[in-house]
Design a protein around this motif. Structure first.
Motif, PDB file in Angstrom:
ATOM      1  N   LEU A 267       6.671 -58.687 -34.436  1.00 21.03           N
ATOM      2  CA  LEU A 267       6.860 -59.448 -35.664  1.00 21.03           C
ATOM      3  C   LEU A 267       5.625 -60.299 -35.895  1.00 21.03           C
ATOM      4  O   LEU A 267       5.171 -60.990 -34.987  1.00 21.03           O
ATOM      5  N   THR A 268       5.060 -60.230 -37.102  1.00 18.86           N
ATOM      6  CA  THR A 268       3.859 -61.016 -37.412  1.00 18.86           C
ATOM      7  C   THR A 268       4.048 -61.820 -38.690  1.00 18.86           C
ATOM      8  O   THR A 268       4.800 -61.436 -39.581  1.00 18.86           O
ATOM      9  N   GLY A 269       3.348 -62.953 -38.759  1.00 17.31           N
ATOM     10  CA  GLY A 269       3.269 -63.751 -39.971  1.00 17.31           C
ATOM     11  C   GLY A 269       1.816 -63.940 -40.345  1.00 17.31           C
ATOM     12  O   GLY A 269       0.928 -63.854 -39.490  1.00 17.31           O
ATOM     13  N   VAL A 275       5.253 -61.500 -43.936  1.00 19.38           N
ATOM     14  CA  VAL A 275       5.867 -61.262 -42.626  1.00 19.38           C
ATOM     15  C   VAL A 275       6.069 -59.761 -42.483  1.00 19.38           C
ATOM     16  O   VAL A 275       6.525 -59.101 -43.423  1.00 19.38           O
ATOM     17  N   SER A 276       5.715 -59.213 -41.328  1.00 18.74           N
ATOM     18  CA  SER A 276       5.819 -57.764 -41.127  1.00 18.74           C
ATOM     19  C   SER A 276       6.469 -57.460 -39.791  1.00 18.74           C
ATOM     20  O   SER A 276       6.329 -58.212 -38.822  1.00 18.74           O
ATOM     21  N   VAL A 277       7.169 -56.331 -39.757  1.00 18.13           N
ATOM     22  CA  VAL A 277       7.746 -55.799 -38.523  1.00 18.13           C
ATOM     23  C   VAL A 277       7.064 -54.478 -38.217  1.00 18.13           C
ATOM     24  O   VAL A 277       6.947 -53.612 -39.099  1.00 18.13           O
ATOM     25  N   TRP A 278       6.594 -54.330 -36.977  1.00 13.74           N
ATOM     26  CA  TRP A 278       5.823 -53.158 -36.563  1.00 13.74           C
ATOM     27  C   TRP A 278       6.499 -52.470 -35.383  1.00 13.74           C
ATOM     28  O   TRP A 278       7.145 -53.121 -34.568  1.00 13.74           O
ATOM     29  N   SER A 306       5.169 -69.714 -37.781  1.00 14.95           N
ATOM     30  CA  SER A 306       5.853 -69.213 -36.588  1.00 14.95           C
ATOM     31  C   SER A 306       6.930 -68.217 -36.985  1.00 14.95           C
ATOM     32  O   SER A 306       7.529 -68.330 -38.064  1.00 14.95           O
ATOM     33  N   VAL A 307       7.151 -67.242 -36.114  1.00 18.81           N
ATOM     34  CA  VAL A 307       8.186 -66.228 -36.334  1.00 18.81           C
ATOM     35  C   VAL A 307       8.926 -66.016 -35.016  1.00 18.81           C
ATOM     36  O   VAL A 307       8.351 -66.165 -33.938  1.00 18.81           O
ATOM     37  N   ALA A 308      10.210 -65.674 -35.114  1.00 19.50           N
ATOM     38  CA  ALA A 308      10.998 -65.445 -33.900  1.00 19.50           C
ATOM     39  C   ALA A 308      12.152 -64.509 -34.197  1.00 19.50           C
ATOM     40  O   ALA A 308      12.705 -64.508 -35.306  1.00 19.50           O
ATOM     41  N   ILE A 316      13.666 -65.324 -37.773  1.00 22.26           N
ATOM     42  CA  ILE A 316      13.530 -66.632 -38.393  1.00 22.26           C
ATOM     43  C   ILE A 316      12.045 -66.917 -38.596  1.00 22.26           C
ATOM     44  O   ILE A 316      11.216 -66.576 -37.744  1.00 22.26           O
ATOM     45  N   THR A 317      11.709 -67.533 -39.717  1.00 21.32           N
ATOM     46  CA  THR A 317      10.320 -67.911 -40.006  1.00 21.32           C
ATOM     47  C   THR A 317      10.242 -69.394 -40.317  1.00 21.32           C
ATOM     48  O   THR A 317      11.180 -69.986 -40.853  1.00 21.32           O
TER      49      THR A 317
END
Length: 331
Positions: A267-269, A275-278, A306-308, A316-317
Motif C-alpha cells: 500500500l502506498t500514498g 493511494v495505490s494497492v500493488w 501515512s497508510v495502514a 486507513i489513510t
C-alpha cells in the motif's frame, strides 16, 4: 448530413464506458472519515494495525487518536511555538507501546499506555529528516541531514552512528525488534544494516536520490523508491529483487508505504493525494484512489502522510488535509 455511423459510434462509446468502469477503483469514496486536524496536519503516522494515529498540527500540537473508538487519547506538546518547532516526523511502535515525534532539532518518546513522556533529546549538528522506533521504545532511529543515521538505546544511552551515506538522509525504517535498519538518501543508495555492529547487510543502488524506504514488520520484505522511475520490493532474507512497481507515469513519488499482514500486497500514498494497492509478486497496480483534499487551499490538494492495513480488505489513510479515512479495497 445524416450520420450513418451513429450505431457504430454508440457501440464504441458503450464499450469505452464499460472499459472505463472496469478500471475504476473499488474505493472511490471512504467508508468513514474522521477529522484529526482542523486546518490541516504537518505530519501523521498510523500504527501498523490501524488502531492509533499520531498527528501534528499547529492548533492541537501532537494528538494521539484512538481510531477504532474515534476518540482523542492524548494531547502532547513539543514546544510548538514557532514554524521551526513544528513536529514533521513521527512513528508508532509495531506493538503500539510508544510513539516517537520529532521536529527539526528535537525528538520525544511517549508512552501510549499512560501518555507520559519518557525522554526528550536535542541535536545541534544537523537537522532531523526521518525517525523510526522499535517495540517498547527500546531503540530509536534518527536520519539526519548531514548523512548520519543514529541508532539510540534510551535505556543505556548507547549511540551507534551509521556513516555509510555520503549525502542527506531522506527516509529510515527499522524492524520491530530494532536489530535491522534501512536508510536511503541523496547519494542514490539505500542500505540495510545491522544496528548492533553497524555492518551493511545489503546495498541497493538507484539511478536518482532515494525518497522512500520501508521494512516489512514481519521481516519478509524491503522497499526502496527514488525520485524518478524506480521503486523496488526486495526479499529481506536474500537481498534479491522480487518485483518493481509498474506505472505508466514519467515518475511517481511516494510519501507513505505499508506491507499487508498476509504479505501479498503493498500500500502506498503519494503527495498527489493518490493511494495505490500493488501486488508484491508482480509489481502490478491493482487499484488506486485519491484522499479528500483540503478545500481551503488552491489548488485543492493533500499529501498522504501515512497508510495502514486494518486487515487485508480495508485500509486507513492520514493526510495533510487533517482527515483520517477508512477505505474498502477488496471484497
Amino acid at each position: 448530413m445524416r450520420n450513418t455511423n451513429r450505431p457504430l459510434i454508440k457501440a464504441k462509446l458503450l464499450f469505452l464506458l464499460i472499459l472505463l468502469s472496469a478500471c475504476q477503483p473499488i474505493a472511490q469514496q471512504p467508508l468513514a472519515r474522521w477529522q484529526h486536524a482542523v486546518e490541516g496536519a504537518y505530519a501523521a503516522n498510523i500504527s501498523n494495525d490501524g488502531k492509533y494515529s499520531v498527528v501534528s498540527s499547529i492548533h492541537h500540537g501532537i494528538s494521539l487518536w484512538d481510531i477504532e473508538a474515534n476518540a482523542l487519547k492524548y494531547n502532547w506538546s513539543q514546544q510548538q511555538n514557532s514554524a521551526d518547532n513544528l513536529v514533521l516526523a513521527a512513528d508508532i511502535a509495531d506493538n503500539n507501546s510508544h510513539a516517537l515525534t520529532a521536529n527539526r532539532h528535537e525528538f520525544s518518546l511517549w508512552n501510549i499506555e499512560n501518555g507520559q513522556s519518557e525522554g526528550f533529546w536535542s541535536i545541534t549538528e544537523s537537522t532531523i529528516r526521518d525517525v523510526a522506533i522499535a517495540n517498547n521504545g527500546t531503540y530509536i532511529l534518527i536520519g539526519q541531514s548531514n548523512g548520519k543515521v543514529v541508532h539510540i538505546t534510551p535505556g543505556t544511552g548507547r549511540r551507534l552512528e551509521f556513516l555509510g551515506h555520503q549525502e542527506k538522509i531522506n527516509a529510515v525504517d527499522m524492524l520491530p525488534n530494532g536489530r535491522v535498519a534501512i536508510s536511503g538518501g541523496n547519494d542514490f543508495v539505500a542500505y540495510v544494516w545491522d544496528t548492533v555492529s553497524g555492518q551493511v547487510i545489503y546495498r541497493f543502488n538507484h539511478p536518482s536520490r532515494i525518497t522512500m524506504v520501508a521494512l516489512d514488520a514481519k521481516g519478509r520484505y524491503a522497499f526502496t523508491a527514488d525520485s524518478k522511475k524506480a521503486a523496488h520490493i526486495w526479499d529481506l532474507k536474500t537481498g534479491q529483487l522480487i518485483s518493481s512497481l509498474k506505472y505508466s507515469n514519467r515518475q511517481e513519488v511516494f510519501s507513505a508505504v505499508q506491507f499487508s499482514p498476509d504479505g501479498s500486497l503493498l500500500l502506498t500514498g503519494a503527495p498527489s493525494r493518490k493511494v495505490s494497492v500493488w501486488a508484491i509478486a508482480t509489481g502490478e497496480r491493482l487499484t488506486s484512489w485519491r484522499v479528500t483534499p483540503r478545500e481551503d487551499i488552491r489548488p485543492a490538494g493533500a499529501v498522504v502522510y501515512s497508510v495502514a492495513f486494518r486487515d487485508n480488505t480495508q485500509v486507513i489513510t492520514e493526510s495533510s488535509s487533517g482527515y483520517a479515512e477508512l477505505w474498502q479495497v477488496t471484497n
